[in-house]
Design a protein around this motif. Structure first.
Motif, PDB file in Angstrom:
ATOM      1  N   ILE A   6       8.520  -2.327 -11.851  1.00 34.82           N
ATOM      2  CA  ILE A   6       8.724  -1.228 -10.918  1.00 34.82           C
ATOM      3  C   ILE A   6       7.373  -0.750 -10.427  1.00 34.82           C
ATOM      4  N   LEU A   7       7.304  -0.431  -9.151  1.00 34.07           N
ATOM      5  CA  LEU A   7       6.082   0.200  -8.640  1.00 34.07           C
ATOM      6  C   LEU A   7       6.487   1.404  -7.807  1.00 34.07           C
ATOM      7  N   THR A   8       5.867   2.533  -8.085  1.00 30.05           N
ATOM      8  CA  THR A   8       6.062   3.690  -7.205  1.00 30.05           C
ATOM      9  C   THR A   8       4.698   4.267  -6.921  1.00 30.05           C
ATOM     10  N   GLY A   9       4.658   5.106  -5.922  1.00 31.47           N
ATOM     11  CA  GLY A   9       3.370   5.695  -5.606  1.00 31.47           C
ATOM     12  C   GLY A   9       3.502   7.048  -4.948  1.00 31.47           C
ATOM     13  N   ASP A  10       2.432   7.798  -5.020  1.00 32.02           N
ATOM     14  CA  ASP A  10       2.368   9.096  -4.352  1.00 32.02           C
ATOM     15  C   ASP A  10       1.003   9.270  -3.736  1.00 32.02           C
ATOM     16  N   ARG A  11       0.997   9.970  -2.614  1.00 32.23           N
ATOM     17  CA  ARG A  11      -0.283  10.330  -2.011  1.00 32.23           C
ATOM     18  C   ARG A  11      -0.781  11.600  -2.679  1.00 32.23           C
ATOM     19  N   PRO A  12      -1.960  11.584  -3.218  1.00 31.63           N
ATOM     20  CA  PRO A  12      -2.454  12.805  -3.864  1.00 31.63           C
ATOM     21  C   PRO A  12      -3.026  13.795  -2.847  1.00 31.63           C
ATOM     22  N   VAL A  39       2.639   3.088 -11.760  1.00 32.87           N
ATOM     23  CA  VAL A  39       2.681   4.263 -10.899  1.00 32.87           C
ATOM     24  C   VAL A  39       1.340   4.347 -10.194  1.00 32.87           C
ATOM     25  N   LEU A  40       1.395   4.249  -8.884  1.00 32.79           N
ATOM     26  CA  LEU A  40       0.158   4.161  -8.128  1.00 32.79           C
ATOM     27  C   LEU A  40      -0.200   5.506  -7.501  1.00 32.79           C
ATOM     28  N   ILE A  41      -1.411   5.945  -7.745  1.00 34.33           N
ATOM     29  CA  ILE A  41      -1.895   7.139  -7.058  1.00 34.33           C
ATOM     30  C   ILE A  41      -2.571   6.635  -5.799  1.00 34.33           C
ATOM     31  N   PHE A 130      -2.335   1.492  10.030  1.00 31.65           N
ATOM     32  CA  PHE A 130      -2.369   0.319   9.150  1.00 31.65           C
ATOM     33  C   PHE A 130      -1.684   0.564   7.798  1.00 31.65           C
ATOM     34  N   TYR A 131      -1.452   1.864   7.461  1.00 27.84           N
ATOM     35  CA  TYR A 131      -1.079   2.123   6.071  1.00 27.84           C
ATOM     36  C   TYR A 131       0.203   1.440   5.607  1.00 27.84           C
ATOM     37  N   PRO A 132       1.204   1.195   6.492  1.00 26.02           N
ATOM     38  CA  PRO A 132       2.377   0.476   5.966  1.00 26.02           C
ATOM     39  C   PRO A 132       2.025  -0.921   5.438  1.00 26.02           C
ATOM     40  N   ALA A 137       0.878  -4.132   0.425  1.00 30.04           N
ATOM     41  CA  ALA A 137      -0.051  -4.704  -0.560  1.00 30.04           C
ATOM     42  C   ALA A 137       0.095  -3.993  -1.911  1.00 30.04           C
ATOM     43  N   ASP A 138       0.253  -2.665  -1.879  1.00 31.66           N
ATOM     44  CA  ASP A 138       0.464  -1.912  -3.135  1.00 31.66           C
ATOM     45  C   ASP A 138       1.627  -2.521  -3.914  1.00 31.66           C
ATOM     46  N   ILE A 139       2.687  -2.775  -3.171  1.00 25.63           N
ATOM     47  CA  ILE A 139       3.935  -3.203  -3.813  1.00 25.63           C
ATOM     48  C   ILE A 139       3.826  -4.642  -4.313  1.00 25.63           C
ATOM     49  N   THR A 140       3.304  -5.524  -3.456  1.00 25.37           N
ATOM     50  CA  THR A 140       3.260  -6.932  -3.847  1.00 25.37           C
ATOM     51  C   THR A 140       2.158  -7.205  -4.880  1.00 25.37           C
ATOM     52  N   LEU A 146      11.404  -3.650  -8.144  1.00 29.16           N
ATOM     53  CA  LEU A 146      12.077  -2.435  -7.682  1.00 29.16           C
ATOM     54  C   LEU A 146      11.059  -1.382  -7.290  1.00 29.16           C
ATOM     55  N   VAL A 147      11.391  -0.647  -6.228  1.00 30.95           N
ATOM     56  CA  VAL A 147      10.515   0.425  -5.767  1.00 30.95           C
ATOM     57  C   VAL A 147      11.349   1.703  -5.620  1.00 30.95           C
ATOM     58  N   PRO A 148      11.320   2.579  -6.628  1.00 27.46           N
ATOM     59  CA  PRO A 148      12.083   3.823  -6.532  1.00 27.46           C
ATOM     60  C   PRO A 148      11.394   4.785  -5.569  1.00 27.46           C
ATOM     61  N   VAL A 149      12.061   5.054  -4.464  1.00 27.36           N
ATOM     62  CA  VAL A 149      11.470   5.917  -3.429  1.00 27.36           C
ATOM     63  C   VAL A 149      12.559   6.751  -2.767  1.00 27.36           C
ATOM     64  N   GLY A 150      12.133   7.713  -1.992  1.00 29.85           N
ATOM     65  CA  GLY A 150      13.065   8.496  -1.197  1.00 29.85           C
ATOM     66  C   GLY A 150      13.507   7.676   0.014  1.00 29.85           C
ATOM     67  N   ASP A 152      13.211   8.081   3.086  1.00 36.34           N
ATOM     68  CA  ASP A 152      12.249   7.913   4.193  1.00 36.34           C
ATOM     69  C   ASP A 152      11.337   6.700   4.013  1.00 36.34           C
ATOM     70  N   GLN A 153      11.288   6.165   2.786  1.00 32.74           N
ATOM     71  CA  GLN A 153      10.392   5.032   2.544  1.00 32.74           C
ATOM     72  C   GLN A 153      11.064   3.672   2.771  1.00 32.74           C
ATOM     73  N   LYS A 154      12.344   3.714   3.096  1.00 33.52           N
ATOM     74  CA  LYS A 154      13.084   2.462   3.291  1.00 33.52           C
ATOM     75  C   LYS A 154      12.433   1.518   4.309  1.00 33.52           C
TER      76      LYS A 154
HETATM   77  N1  TRP Z   1       4.030   6.310   1.273  1.00 36.82           N
HETATM   78  C1  TRP Z   1       4.490   6.885   0.027  1.00 36.82           C
HETATM   79  C2  TRP Z   1       4.815   8.366   0.292  1.00 36.82           C
HETATM   80  O1  TRP Z   1       4.379   8.923   1.275  1.00 36.82           O
HETATM   81  C3  TRP Z   1       3.469   6.796  -1.061  1.00 36.82           C
HETATM   82  C4  TRP Z   1       3.179   5.391  -1.486  1.00 36.82           C
HETATM   83  C5  TRP Z   1       1.988   4.739  -1.389  1.00 36.82           C
HETATM   84  C6  TRP Z   1       4.074   4.474  -2.090  1.00 36.82           C
HETATM   85  N2  TRP Z   1       2.061   3.494  -1.876  1.00 36.82           N
HETATM   86  C7  TRP Z   1       3.331   3.291  -2.313  1.00 36.82           C
HETATM   87  C8  TRP Z   1       5.425   4.523  -2.436  1.00 36.82           C
HETATM   88  C9  TRP Z   1       3.924   2.174  -2.887  1.00 36.82           C
HETATM   89  C10 TRP Z   1       6.004   3.399  -3.020  1.00 36.82           C
HETATM   90  C11 TRP Z   1       5.260   2.234  -3.236  1.00 36.82           C
HETATM   91  O2  TRP Z   1       5.500   8.954  -0.509  1.00 36.82           O
END
Ligand code: TRP
Length: 333
Positions: A6-12, A39-41, A130-132, A137-140, A146-150, A152-154
């Motif tokens: 699983i990989l998830t992330g948040d923008r700090p 969990v990616l910051i 470019f961020y998408p 790259a974050d995910i792969t 699996l990527v648990p997200v809200g 809006d991230q679909k």
């Molecule tokens: N874009 C996501 C958000 O705004 C944060 C995020 C960055 C992310 N890299 C990710 C989410 C990788 C899932 C996987 O919430």
């Protein structure tokens, strides 16, 4: 079969709030026991629209990790990774960028909405645009299944899979892994003002670290049914965020149904409903806030957790990057 990842992330860009909690944190805490969790910051992604204020991003890295630990993300089983400290992710993004088009990015609905919100007009920073790709790259990079997200991230997950398919087809490889979004069943949490989304920038968020005093104030000021002027008036439950929150957080849904009926009939003041919500949220947030304070007392330990997770994550990303370069067949030295 090896354990799925699983990989998830948040923008700090600020401390995390209740919307993050229902939207993904709770899910992650439950899933970390079953899956290999990263969990990616996403400090690099946060910088794409905060490049003039790097301090904001830097200062919030630790805040976000405190939120993670306080809600129960366990650093002994989950790997917390700092994005900009893994240069392999950036390098991977460089190769993945060839797998999509400017047109495809311009049609990404989430990116479009964010560009609008930020009022970029026709001066969209290329880094932001470019961020998408960087997110793909974050995910792969972590071979996430699996990527648990809200919700809006679909579109980001869809783009990732398009890039993966294209890469694997063009280079006849299996270097990149497809992934699946894991969207929580509860809808998106509205803001305290009743707007569709809770967000720090809209000023309608309840933060996980809010003091009891702040929490009470925010609940007391919440938007309700604007037509419910007098206690005797019949009120509307649908779209009334106080009830929406209760439907999500209140452990006693049976008595909540009675309260909703009463509100609809009239004779129930907003103050009473808010009082109930206040109690429910205090019960949820108190242990989180206390946990947060406990972890905050040892900043050195937090930095060690980030360092350790980043080193571990880096090994995985480096392997994926090597596979990608091999698949392209670009390295001759
Ligand atoms: N874009 C996501 C958000 O705004 C944060 C995020 C960055 C992310 N890299 C990710 C989410 C990788 C899932 C996987 O919430």
């Amino acid at each position: 079969m090896s354990q799925k990842s699983i990989l998830t992330g948040d923008r700090p860009t600020g401390p995390l709030h209740l919307g993050h909690f229902v939207g993904s944190l709770k899910n992650r805490v439950a899933l970390q026991h079953e899956y290999k969790t990263f969990v990616l910051i996403a400090d690099g992604q946060a910088l794409t629209d905060n490049f003039e204020d790097p301090k904001r991003v830097r200062d919030n890295i630790v805040e976000v990790v405190l939120d993670y630990l306080a809600v129960g993300i366990d650093p002994t089983i989950s790997t917390i990774v700092l994005q900009t400290a893994v240069s392999e992710i950036q390098e991977l993004a460089f190769f993945l960028a060839n797998m999509t088009t400017v047109g495809r990015l311009s049609r990404n609905p989430t990116l479009k909405a964010e560009i609008q919100q930020r009022g970029f007009g026709d001066t969209i920073p290329a880094g932001f645009f470019f961020y998408p790709i960087s997110q793909a790259a974050d995910i792969t990079a972590f071979r996430a299944d699996l990527v648990p997200v809200g919700e809006d991230q679909k579109p980001m997950i869809e783009l990732t899979n398009e890039i993966v398919d294209r890469f694997n087809r063009i280079y006849n490889s299996t270097a990149l892994k497809r992934c699946e979004a894991l969207i929580p069943p509860v809808g998106r949490l509205p803001g305290t003002d009743g707007k569709e989304k809770m967000s720090k920038s809209l000023g309608n968020a309840i933060f996980l670290g809010d003091s009891e005093k702040e929490l009470k104030k925010k609940v007391q000021n919440m938007f309700t049914d604007p037509k419910h002027l007098r206690v005797e008036d019949p009120g509307t439950v649908e779209g009334n965020p106080v009830f929406t929150y209760l439907q999500i957080f209140d452990p006693d849904q049976t008595s909540l149904r009675d309260m909703e009926d009463h509100y609809r009939r009239g004779g129930l003041g907003d103050g009473v409903v808010k009082k109930r919500l206040e109690g429910v949220l205090i019960d949820i947030l108190k242990p989180i806030r206390e946990g947060r304070e406990r972890f905050a007392a040892d900043r050195g330990e937090i930095l060690n957790i980030i360092r350790h997770g980043t080193n571990k994550g880096r090994e995985v990303a480096a392997q994926v990057l090597a596979d990608v370069k091999n698949a392209i067949g670009i390295s001759i030295i």
